[in-house]
Design a protein around this motif. Structure first.
Motif, PDB file in Angstrom:
ATOM      1  N   ARG A   6      98.439 -22.702  64.544  1.00  0.00           N
ATOM      2  CA  ARG A   6      98.579 -23.783  63.489  1.00  0.00           C
ATOM      3  C   ARG A   6      97.129 -24.566  63.541  1.00  0.00           C
ATOM      4  N   ARG A   7      96.708 -24.643  64.915  1.00  0.00           N
ATOM      5  CA  ARG A   7      95.275 -25.376  64.758  1.00  0.00           C
ATOM      6  C   ARG A   7      94.226 -24.816  63.274  1.00  0.00           C
ATOM      7  N   THR A   8      93.991 -23.829  64.679  1.00  0.00           N
ATOM      8  CA  THR A   8      93.464 -22.904  63.666  1.00  0.00           C
ATOM      9  C   THR A   8      93.426 -22.538  62.234  1.00  0.00           C
ATOM     10  N   ASN A   9      94.671 -22.345  61.657  1.00  0.00           N
ATOM     11  CA  ASN A   9      94.917 -21.940  59.954  1.00  0.00           C
ATOM     12  C   ASN A   9      94.501 -23.238  59.856  1.00  0.00           C
ATOM     13  N   ASP A  10      94.241 -24.617  60.222  1.00  0.00           N
ATOM     14  CA  ASP A  10      93.953 -25.909  59.652  1.00  0.00           C
ATOM     15  C   ASP A  10      92.343 -26.671  59.056  1.00  0.00           C
ATOM     16  N   GLU A  11      92.585 -25.524  60.316  1.00  0.00           N
ATOM     17  CA  GLU A  11      90.746 -25.831  60.374  1.00  0.00           C
ATOM     18  C   GLU A  11      90.020 -24.844  59.636  1.00  0.00           C
ATOM     19  N   LEU A  12      90.850 -23.909  59.211  1.00  0.00           N
ATOM     20  CA  LEU A  12      89.968 -22.937  58.456  1.00  0.00           C
ATOM     21  C   LEU A  12      90.438 -23.361  56.532  1.00  0.00           C
ATOM     22  N   ARG A  13      91.855 -23.476  56.877  1.00  0.00           N
ATOM     23  CA  ARG A  13      92.135 -24.822  55.599  1.00  0.00           C
ATOM     24  C   ARG A  13      91.565 -25.571  55.232  1.00  0.00           C
ATOM     25  N   THR A  14      90.114 -26.912  55.980  1.00  0.00           N
ATOM     26  CA  THR A  14      89.556 -26.978  56.037  1.00  0.00           C
ATOM     27  C   THR A  14      88.037 -26.658  55.869  1.00  0.00           C
ATOM     28  N   ALA A  15      87.919 -24.961  56.400  1.00  0.00           N
ATOM     29  CA  ALA A  15      86.418 -24.976  56.369  1.00  0.00           C
ATOM     30  C   ALA A  15      86.401 -24.455  54.207  1.00  0.00           C
ATOM     31  N   ARG A  16      88.093 -24.050  54.433  1.00  0.00           N
ATOM     32  CA  ARG A  16      87.822 -23.130  52.745  1.00  0.00           C
ATOM     33  C   ARG A  16      87.593 -24.384  51.702  1.00  0.00           C
ATOM     34  N   ASP A  17      88.031 -25.586  52.196  1.00  0.00           N
ATOM     35  CA  ASP A  17      88.459 -26.979  51.462  1.00  0.00           C
ATOM     36  C   ASP A  17      86.490 -27.145  51.365  1.00  0.00           C
ATOM     37  N   LYS A  18      86.296 -27.222  52.338  1.00  0.00           N
ATOM     38  CA  LYS A  18      84.540 -27.759  52.087  1.00  0.00           C
ATOM     39  C   LYS A  18      83.225 -26.513  51.405  1.00  0.00           C
ATOM     40  N   ILE A  19      84.190 -25.331  51.692  1.00  0.00           N
ATOM     41  CA  ILE A  19      83.249 -24.182  51.199  1.00  0.00           C
ATOM     42  C   ILE A  19      83.612 -24.335  49.415  1.00  0.00           C
ATOM     43  N   ALA A  20      84.462 -24.645  49.214  1.00  0.00           N
ATOM     44  CA  ALA A  20      85.125 -24.563  47.584  1.00  0.00           C
ATOM     45  C   ALA A  20      84.371 -25.929  47.176  1.00  0.00           C
ATOM     46  N   GLU A  21      84.027 -26.829  47.620  1.00  0.00           N
ATOM     47  CA  GLU A  21      83.603 -28.327  47.036  1.00  0.00           C
ATOM     48  C   GLU A  21      82.183 -28.015  47.160  1.00  0.00           C
ATOM     49  N   LEU A  22      81.695 -27.365  48.094  1.00  0.00           N
ATOM     50  CA  LEU A  22      80.094 -27.291  48.299  1.00  0.00           C
ATOM     51  C   LEU A  22      79.577 -26.114  46.904  1.00  0.00           C
ATOM     52  N   GLU A  23      80.569 -24.987  46.970  1.00  0.00           N
ATOM     53  CA  GLU A  23      80.445 -24.236  45.947  1.00  0.00           C
ATOM     54  C   GLU A  23      80.347 -24.620  44.476  1.00  0.00           C
ATOM     55  N   GLU A  24      81.294 -25.947  44.286  1.00  0.00           N
ATOM     56  CA  GLU A  24      80.874 -26.579  42.958  1.00  0.00           C
ATOM     57  C   GLU A  24      80.210 -27.487  42.785  1.00  0.00           C
ATOM     58  N   ARG A  25      80.011 -28.040  43.564  1.00  0.00           N
ATOM     59  CA  ARG A  25      78.538 -28.639  43.770  1.00  0.00           C
ATOM     60  C   ARG A  25      77.322 -28.255  44.082  1.00  0.00           C
ATOM     61  N   LEU A  26      77.048 -27.217  44.671  1.00  0.00           N
ATOM     62  CA  LEU A  26      76.340 -25.953  44.032  1.00  0.00           C
ATOM     63  C   LEU A  26      76.173 -25.733  42.271  1.00  0.00           C
ATOM     64  N   ALA A  27      77.471 -25.728  42.206  1.00  0.00           N
ATOM     65  CA  ALA A  27      77.124 -24.724  40.164  1.00  0.00           C
ATOM     66  C   ALA A  27      76.680 -25.772  39.344  1.00  0.00           C
ATOM     67  N   ASP A  28      77.142 -27.220  40.001  1.00  0.00           N
ATOM     68  CA  ASP A  28      77.035 -28.572  39.047  1.00  0.00           C
ATOM     69  C   ASP A  28      75.418 -28.718  39.450  1.00  0.00           C
ATOM     70  N   SER A  29      74.758 -28.409  40.155  1.00  0.00           N
ATOM     71  CA  SER A  29      73.660 -28.300  40.267  1.00  0.00           C
ATOM     72  C   SER A  29      73.133 -27.745  39.380  1.00  0.00           C
ATOM     73  N   THR A  30      73.151 -26.218  39.750  1.00  0.00           N
ATOM     74  CA  THR A  30      72.553 -25.548  39.058  1.00  0.00           C
ATOM     75  C   THR A  30      72.743 -25.183  37.720  1.00  0.00           C
ATOM     76  N   GLU A  31      73.865 -26.115  37.540  1.00  0.00           N
ATOM     77  CA  GLU A  31      74.129 -25.815  36.121  1.00  0.00           C
ATOM     78  C   GLU A  31      72.925 -27.607  35.235  1.00  0.00           C
ATOM     79  N   ALA A  32      72.846 -28.153  36.418  1.00  0.00           N
ATOM     80  CA  ALA A  32      72.366 -29.191  36.095  1.00  0.00           C
ATOM     81  C   ALA A  32      70.986 -28.864  35.666  1.00  0.00           C
ATOM     82  N   ALA A  33      70.349 -28.503  36.728  1.00  0.00           N
ATOM     83  CA  ALA A  33      68.966 -28.130  36.882  1.00  0.00           C
ATOM     84  C   ALA A  33      68.716 -27.222  35.849  1.00  0.00           C
ATOM     85  N   GLU A  34      69.632 -26.384  34.904  1.00  0.00           N
ATOM     86  CA  GLU A  34      69.345 -25.316  33.992  1.00  0.00           C
ATOM     87  C   GLU A  34      69.444 -25.931  32.509  1.00  0.00           C
ATOM     88  N   ALA A  35      70.028 -27.463  32.607  1.00  0.00           N
ATOM     89  CA  ALA A  35      70.327 -27.981  31.576  1.00  0.00           C
ATOM     90  C   ALA A  35      68.559 -28.739  31.711  1.00  0.00           C
TER      91      ALA A  35
END
Lengths: 350, 184
Positions: free
Chosen positions: B155-184
């Protein structure tokens, strides 16, 4: 030259195995101890699962041992009441018939010799020599050894329950004490090896004993149906000699025929004894063997012959009976060690 | 009467044994067992003494069972002996490790090294199988407790995995935003 940890481990295992074999050889020089010790170990593997089953109901091991002792004593008492009259009658009959049986056998051999002399004179001389040799062996070795053999059997009968009792009460503790001596770096591997060897040898020895009992049971049934006297004795011999691959059934057949010759029933009973041996062998090969020895320790026929020659030379009849099971045990030890060394070997450090 | 006579030994409690029972009663896997059952477990256990810096088992080695720490301390490390060695945790008296190996013989996931003279009680798969055959009720109780420990870890491993995935998704979103901003 510095040896690798794995090589050193193999040296230790082979050293222990050689030590074990040396102990077996020394014990063989004292059959009065060897046979009961071996029988106790084999019986341990049969009785131990019964005690484990008993304990699984929440009863203590001590109460299981007491119950077992009760069953054994009751059976012994029952046999003591039922057997002596039958044994006494048969013993008297054998004593009376023995001289006649020897005459009959002599007559039969002389008949064969005469017929052979007509056809192949040289072979008849060979028969004479064999006859003289057999007479010499029976007169100078077998008959004088009989009282000692009976005394050994009585002694063994007394020793087996004592050794078995100590194995059942302290066997686990002894194994644990032995494992305590293993260094930390080899401990888990030694524990696994000892567990697997214990399981495999247990399964094999249980299988062998159940197989011998099954063969004896089938032989007894067939002999009883055929009305052969002394069916219990002949069946027991057929069961025990069945432990000797290939030659066992022949030994059982010869013993059965010899008994019939002694009791004067050879003329009509010989084919029934032969039928019982063949029937028991069939039942063993088709039903009992495959059912009880699932993971049979297959030993090549040539290896069996070599083993029997060497074991017979070293330890006579006892050697013939224990050769193949002992070989199976050695093979299991080497196989399991090899598997464990492959799995753990690279983690063993100085 | 000397202190080593038969009678004094008969009636003297084995203090070392009592200490082990006390210790086992605090280990979650054995906590629900009665004193008598714990005595039985103690009889099955293998007490081993390790020196400082002695390896208990190596990462990748076939697993055979668990250890309970009675005295001393161990450290659990990844990539032991290499430049990339990572110390995961240090464990002390009352802690246990290696319990996964009671269920299967999968390779050990980390190396365990004693940091100072350490006393461990080993409880191995053959011992558990023996207990299950002879005392099924106690054996099943231990397996149930073990399942709870494993479930909690999962259960703990699943929680940590979920947190890690959320963080990765958040980072991907930020990366996409900054890429868009840079292109603009």
């Amino acid at each position: 030259m510095k040896l690798s940890p794995t090589t050193r481990l193999w040296i230790v295992v082979l050293g222990l195995l050689s030590g074990g074999l040396a102990a077996v050889y020394l014990l063989l020089q004292v059959p009065v101890l060897f046979v009961p010790a071996l029988l106790s170990i084999a019986l341990f593997y049969v009785v131990e699962p019964v005690l484990v089953w008993w304990e699984s109901f929440g009863y203590t091991r001590k109460s299981g041992l007491l119950a077992l002792a009760g069953v054994v004593l009751a059976s012994a008492a029952l046999l003591a009441v039922l057997l002596p009259p039958a044994v006494h009658d048969q013993w008297v009959m054998v004593q009376r018939r023995a001289p006649m049986a020897v005459d009959e056998l002599n007559g039969m051999v002389e008949g064969i010799q005469q017929r052979l002399a007509e056809v192949v004179p040289a072979a008849a001389e060979g028969v004479s020599e064999v006859r003289a040799k057999i007479g010499e062996i029976v007169g100078s070795q077998i008959l004088p050894a009989l009282p000692g053999l009976i005394a050994q059997m009585v002694m063994g009968g007394l020793l087996v329950p004592i050794i078995l009792f100590f194995l059942l009460t302290d066997g686990r503790k002894a194994r644990k004490r032995l494992l305590e001596m293993v260094p930390n770096r080899n401990f888990e591997m030694a524990l696994n090896i000892s567990h697997r060897i214990d399981q495999q040898i247990g399964a094999y020895l249980r299988g062998v004993i159940i197989e011998a009992a099954g063969v004896a049971g089938v032989a007894w049934l067939l002999l009883r149906l055929g009305g052969v006297p002394g069916a219990e004795l002949i069946a027991a011999v057929i069961g025990v000699t069945n432990l000797i691959p290939y030659f066992g059934p022949v030994a059982g057949l010869i013993t059965g025929l010899a008994w019939c010759l002694l009791t004067g029933d050879l003329s009509w009973a010989w084919w029934r004894v032969a039928g019982a041996v063949v029937g028991a062998q069939l039942a063993d090969n088709v039903l009992i063997g495959p059912a009880v020895i699932g993971r049979a320790v297959n030993v090549h026929a040539l290896v069996v012959i070599g083993l029997l020659i060497v074991a017979g030379k070293i330890a006579g009849l006892i050697g013939l009976v224990v050769a193949v099971p002992l070989w199976a045990v050695i093979r299991v030890v080497l196989q399991e060690t090899s598997v464990a060394v492959r799995a753990y070997g690279r983690y063993i450090v100085d | 009467m000397t202190s080593t006579s038969l009678w004094t030994n008969y009636f003297r409690r084995d203090e070392a044994r009592d200490e082990w029972i006390e210790l086992l009663s605090k280990v979650y896997i054995f906590a629900s067992l009665s004193r008598r059952d714990l005595e039985h477990v103690r009889d099955l256990m293998h007490v081993r003494e390790f020196g400082g810096n002695e390896v208990v088992f190596f990462e990748g080695q076939p697993g055979s069972g668990m250890y309970i720490i009675a005295k001393g301390e161990v450290r659990i490390v990844l990539n032991y002996g290499s430049d990339h060695e990572i110390e995961l945790v240090r464990l002390g008296p009352g802690d246990f490790f290696g319990e996964f190996s009671l269920i299967d013989e999968a390779p050990r996931s980390a190396t365990v090294v004693a940091t100072k003279p350490t006393t461990l009680g080993g409880f191995f798969r053959p011992d558990l199988l023996d207990l299950l055959a002879r005392k099924p009720r106690q054996g099943v109780q231990i397996v149930l407790n073990l399942s709870e420990v494993l479930t909690e870890r999962l259960r703990r491993t699943n929680d940590e995995l979920r947190t890690a995935r959320d963080k990765i998704a958040e980072l991907e979103e930020r990366l996409a935003d900054s890429t868009e901003a840079a292109e603009a």
